[in-house]
Each structure stands twice: as C-alpha cells, then as structure tokens.
Design a protein around this motif. Structure first.
Motif, PDB file in Angstrom:
ATOM      1  N   VAL A  46     -46.808  21.632 -15.592  1.00 39.32           N
ATOM      2  CA  VAL A  46     -47.331  22.417 -16.715  1.00 39.32           C
ATOM      3  C   VAL A  46     -48.850  22.457 -16.676  1.00 39.32           C
ATOM      4  O   VAL A  46     -49.473  23.501 -16.918  1.00 39.32           O
ATOM      5  N   ALA A  47     -49.480  21.327 -16.360  1.00 42.07           N
ATOM      6  CA  ALA A  47     -50.940  21.294 -16.244  1.00 42.07           C
ATOM      7  C   ALA A  47     -51.423  22.304 -15.205  1.00 42.07           C
ATOM      8  O   ALA A  47     -52.379  23.045 -15.440  1.00 42.07           O
ATOM      9  N   ALA A  48     -50.754  22.317 -14.045  1.00 46.39           N
ATOM     10  CA  ALA A  48     -51.143  23.242 -12.983  1.00 46.39           C
ATOM     11  C   ALA A  48     -51.011  24.693 -13.438  1.00 46.39           C
ATOM     12  O   ALA A  48     -51.891  25.524 -13.185  1.00 46.39           O
ATOM     13  N   MET A  49     -49.920  25.008 -14.142  1.00 48.47           N
ATOM     14  CA  MET A  49     -49.734  26.387 -14.601  1.00 48.47           C
ATOM     15  C   MET A  49     -50.746  26.748 -15.676  1.00 48.47           C
ATOM     16  O   MET A  49     -51.275  27.873 -15.700  1.00 48.47           O
ATOM     17  N   GLN A  50     -51.058  25.809 -16.576  1.00 46.61           N
ATOM     18  CA  GLN A  50     -52.091  26.082 -17.579  1.00 46.61           C
ATOM     19  C   GLN A  50     -53.428  26.392 -16.915  1.00 46.61           C
ATOM     20  O   GLN A  50     -54.152  27.301 -17.343  1.00 46.61           O
ATOM     21  N   GLY A  51     -53.762  25.631 -15.880  1.00 45.15           N
ATOM     22  CA  GLY A  51     -55.017  25.871 -15.178  1.00 45.15           C
ATOM     23  C   GLY A  51     -55.045  27.217 -14.489  1.00 45.15           C
ATOM     24  O   GLY A  51     -56.051  27.942 -14.548  1.00 45.15           O
ATOM     25  N   ARG A  52     -53.942  27.583 -13.833  1.00 42.86           N
ATOM     26  CA  ARG A  52     -53.880  28.889 -13.164  1.00 42.86           C
ATOM     27  C   ARG A  52     -53.998  30.013 -14.188  1.00 42.86           C
ATOM     28  O   ARG A  52     -54.733  30.985 -13.980  1.00 42.86           O
ATOM     29  N   ILE A  53     -53.243  29.890 -15.288  1.00 43.74           N
ATOM     30  CA  ILE A  53     -53.277  30.927 -16.320  1.00 43.74           C
ATOM     31  C   ILE A  53     -54.695  31.097 -16.871  1.00 43.74           C
ATOM     32  O   ILE A  53     -55.157  32.225 -17.106  1.00 43.74           O
ATOM     33  N   ALA A  54     -55.388  29.986 -17.065  1.00 45.44           N
ATOM     34  CA  ALA A  54     -56.761  30.052 -17.575  1.00 45.44           C
ATOM     35  C   ALA A  54     -57.640  30.888 -16.661  1.00 45.44           C
ATOM     36  O   ALA A  54     -58.409  31.748 -17.124  1.00 45.44           O
ATOM     37  N   MET A  55     -57.549  30.670 -15.363  1.00 49.79           N
ATOM     38  CA  MET A  55     -58.402  31.396 -14.421  1.00 49.79           C
ATOM     39  C   MET A  55     -57.977  32.854 -14.288  1.00 49.79           C
ATOM     40  O   MET A  55     -58.810  33.752 -14.203  1.00 49.79           O
ATOM     41  N   TRP A  56     -56.668  33.090 -14.253  1.00 56.52           N
ATOM     42  CA  TRP A  56     -56.216  34.489 -14.196  1.00 56.52           C
ATOM     43  C   TRP A  56     -56.732  35.260 -15.416  1.00 56.52           C
ATOM     44  O   TRP A  56     -57.191  36.382 -15.299  1.00 56.52           O
ATOM     45  N   HIS A  57     -56.632  34.630 -16.579  1.00 57.36           N
ATOM     46  CA  HIS A  57     -57.085  35.308 -17.799  1.00 57.36           C
ATOM     47  C   HIS A  57     -58.598  35.499 -17.804  1.00 57.36           C
ATOM     48  O   HIS A  57     -59.102  36.589 -18.105  1.00 57.36           O
TER      49      HIS A  57
END
Length: 466
Positions: free
Chosen positions: A326-337
């Motif tokens: 979940v941490a990894a996905m939160q980080g990816r989502i942050a950068m994509w956004h």
C-alpha cells in the motif's frame, strides 16, 4: 521532487517521478529501503522462511521421510542455528538495500543520507524547502516543487516495558539474537506478535503469547483466527487470552511479565509487539500546514495529497494500511497525480494482505463480518483444504478457502485463504475482485489437476446461483 524517506513509499515514488522526467532527490537516514527492508518486512519474512522449513517436517513420517541415526544411535533431528539464521537475515536485508540504491542511482536519482525537516513557508518561487541534517554532520537545503513525506513508523515503546535490546525487545531488535530463546513471551497478539510467536515456536522455543482479546489476531477473519490459535495450541504454544500486560521487567538473565490480574509470566526474553508510532515528530509538518491526527499520522486524500500545498504523503506515516504494498502504491499515485499523469485514486477494496504465520492467512475484499452484519448482500462458501487431492499428497490437513460473492450479480467480492503459501494462492481471487469477475467466470477457468488452486474454482462453482 524531494522525497523524505527511502522505504517502499519513497523509492517507488522516486522511480515513477524519474520515469516521468522529474529531477528527484531522496532523503534517507537509515539506508535505502527504510525499516521495511532493514528491520521489518524483509528480515522478519526471511526469519519466517527458516521457520517454515521446520513446520514442513511435521508430516515427514506420514510422507515416509525419516532421518538417519546420529552418532549416539538416536534419530537425527532438524535444528535451527540462530547465529547462521540471523547472519543470513542481515545479509539479505543489506543486499536488498544496496540493490535499491543502485537502481535509483542508475536512474539518475540523487540519494542524500540524512534527516529532513520541512520549512514552514513556501518560497517566493512557489517551492518547498527541506533542510537536511546529513549523517556525516553537514547540512544542506533542497528546493522542491513537490515534496513527498514517506517516513514510515517505529515500534511503539511502553513506559512499563522499555526495551533493552537484549532481553526486552521490539520487533526491530529481534535479529540481534544469536540463540533461540529458551522461553519467549510475546506481548501482543496482532499480526506482528502472531508472526513472531509462530516463527519462534517452529524454531523450537517455548512461547507464551499474551493476548488482551478473546482470541489471537482479533482484527482478522474469525474462522482463520480460530484455526491459527488451534494450531498454536497443538504445537505447544501457551496462549493467554483476555490477559493484559501491566509491565515487563528484566530479572537477571530473564524477564518477568506482570499481568493486570496479578499473574507473573517468567521467560528468558520478551517481545513487545503493540503497534507502531508514525515517524512524523520534529519534522515541522504542522508548521508547514500538514494536518496530523491525534496519533501523529498524516491526513491524506485518496491521491496522497495532504492539506498543505505541494506536499504529499505515503506509507505507514499516513496510517492508511500498514502494508509495504500500500505504501508503494500511495507513493506512485502521489507522483502520477503531481506530474499530471493518468491516475486512479487508491482503492483499498482491492488490497490483498497476508499474515505469515504457519499456515498463512491471506485476505482480499469484503469480509464475512460485513456480510453477516447486512452491510453487503453477499453469499459465502468455505471449503476445507483437507479434501483437496493435492493437499492430501502434501500432508496438509489444516486450512480452507473461503469465497464471497454478490447475491444478485455473482461478482466476486472477496475471499480468505488459510494454507501454506496462502500469499501466493490469494492472487487469482485478487484478480477476480479487481477485475469484477463473476464466480462463473472464475469457475470456468481450467485449473491444474491436482492443485490447491482447484479448490478456488470449486468454491466458485459452489456459489453458482447462490
């Protein structure tokens, strides 16, 4: 981009940002991978991998496997050399950390070894400033158009059970042991406590698990938790339910755990596993406009934004779900956004989780509790693994596969797998939940015969027209 924290939320975000053309700096004080790689996920699961081999020998006699006699004429037995085990744990953790750093640097990402603090003001140019106290004593200021905080969490320390790193331990200190504890007392029956209790029980230690609730793993599927507690008891573990630790003290070469009802449990070592504390104190976050909860967690929305302009957050410091995935996905989502790429908000309904006890417990999607409470109009089926032909061949007698579906549409809503390597077996159910497949679609996929996954298809067939 400046990212504070080099754990899964941080380094995965760095890779995405670099891929999209950003200039990225990662500030990390401990080592790339953070606690997930150095003191938590990688070390604990490496230790558990050794323990898993020990549990596999339970069915050795039934499978026709025996040991040659030793020099004294006695049958040989397996044992774990904790000095070797812990050296392997540390070696693998260090190698994973080095590999992550090498990958980041190969992608042109700058790694800064130190501790970051956020400036309270936005600069005249509209950027955020991060003041870094470098590990070697120097200081520097980094400018960031976008800042991601991914600082993780640390073991919670109780005033009445302060760790000494030798006999009273947190989960981050368990890898200092060079011998199997004679009697390990585990305070806390959540995921961390249950995993370590299961592992050291399999490695040959006497284990007492102190649980303040009616059963171990109180937040998990009730059938799964009951099965695991039964396995613990069968293997000789002492489980003290409805027992709360009032304090832990060191007494010579051992420990005494005092319970609130006056009982005292004596042991050689004590693991205090009572949750984590977010690493957010002293970073200047509130002064910068970031909203924190009473527990110190960073409040974020589903695309990882905080309430402060240009600041995102990911991982255990947000309190969303304490999982590396979940941490990894939160980080990816942050950068994509932040960088304007296509992005879907975080969807916790499709997050699979695994508890690395023996057997493992894997879950995905809605829970049986939600269905029984009327929150979801779902159908439930549960198949014991003991009747699966592959399980019979492997000597597996304990475990089950549970599947949940929507009564009106047949869509797969979730599932539970209790089995050896359940973390692998949950994947087809995860695909079904994420892609909104029906039980008929899942059932109509031909599975290998014999295989444990055959029971997943069988469970789906049971739910046809349920």
């Amino acid at each position: 981009m400046v990212i504070i924290g080099g754990g899964p939320g941080g380094y995965e975000a760095a890779l995405v940002a670099s891929q999209l053309g950003a200039h990225v700096s990662v500030v990390e004080r401990q080592g790339m991978g953070g606690s997930a790689v150095l003191t938590d996920v990688v070390p604990s699961k490496t230790l558990i991998a050794t323990a898993e081999w020990m549990t596999l020998t339970e069915q050795a006699g039934e499978l026709g496997i025996g040991a040659d006699g030793g020099p004294d004429g006695q049958a040989g037995t397996l044992r774990a050399d904790m000095d070797v085990v812990d050296r392997r744990v540390r070696r693998l953790a260090d190698k994973q950390s080095r590999d992550i750093r090498t990958r980041l640097e190969r992608e042109g990402i700058r790694v800064v070894e130190g501790t970051g603090r956020v400036d309270p003001e936005i600069s005249p140019a509209g950027s955020r400033r991060v003041h870094v106290a470098e590990n070697d004593g120097g200081t520097q200021v980094l400018e960031a158009e976008v800042l991601l905080v991914a600082t993780g969490a640390s073991p919670r320390v109780l005033d009445t059970a302060k760790p000494d790193g030798e006999r009273i331990l947190t989960w981050a200190q368990m890898y200092n042991l060079t011998e199997i504890p004679e009697h390990l007392v585990v305070v806390g029956s959540g995921v961390t406590g249950a995993e370590f209790a299961s592992a050291y029980n399999a490695l040959g230690a006497e284990v007492t698990l102190v649980s303040s609730r009616d059963r171990v793993l109180p937040g998990e599927d009730e059938n799964a938790a009951e099965l695991i507690e039964g396995v613990f008891l069968r293997r000789g573990m002492h489980v003290l339910s409805r027992s709360r630790a009032a304090g832990v003290r060191r007494v010579g070469d051992g420990v005494e755990v005092e319970l609130t009802d006056g009982r005292v449990v004596k042991g050689s070592h004590c693991l205090v596993a009572v949750g984590g504390v977010p690493n957010t104190a002293g970073m200047g976050l509130e002064e910068a406009g970031v909203s924190l909860t009473r527990s110190g967690h960073i409040e974020t929305d589903r695309v990882s934004r905080t309430r402060a302009p240009r600041i995102y957050a990911a991982g255990d410091c947000t309190g969303v779900l304490p999982l590396a995935s979940v941490a990894a996905m939160q980080g990816r989502i942050a950068m994509w956004h932040a960088l304007g790429d296509a992005v879907a908000p975080l969807n916790l309904d499709t997050v699979a989780a695994n508890i690395f006890t023996a057997p493992e417990i894997a879950t995905i999607g809605v829970t049986q509790k939600a269905i029984e409470a009327g929150e979801v109009d779902g159908a439930i089926t549960r198949l014991p693994l003991a009747r699966n032909p592959r399980a019979k061949m492997l000597g597996i007698k304990e475990g089950f596969i549970k599947l949940f579906s929507d009564r009106s549409t047949g869509t797969v809503l979730g599932g539970v797998v209790v089995a050896p390597r359940a973390g692998e077996l949950i994947y087809p159910i995860s695909l079904a939940v994420a892609q909104r497949l029906t039980v008929d679609q899942l059932a109509n996929v031909i599975t290998v015969y014999p295989s444990l996954t055959g029971s997943i298809a069988e469970a789906a067939r049971v739910l046809h027209r349920a």
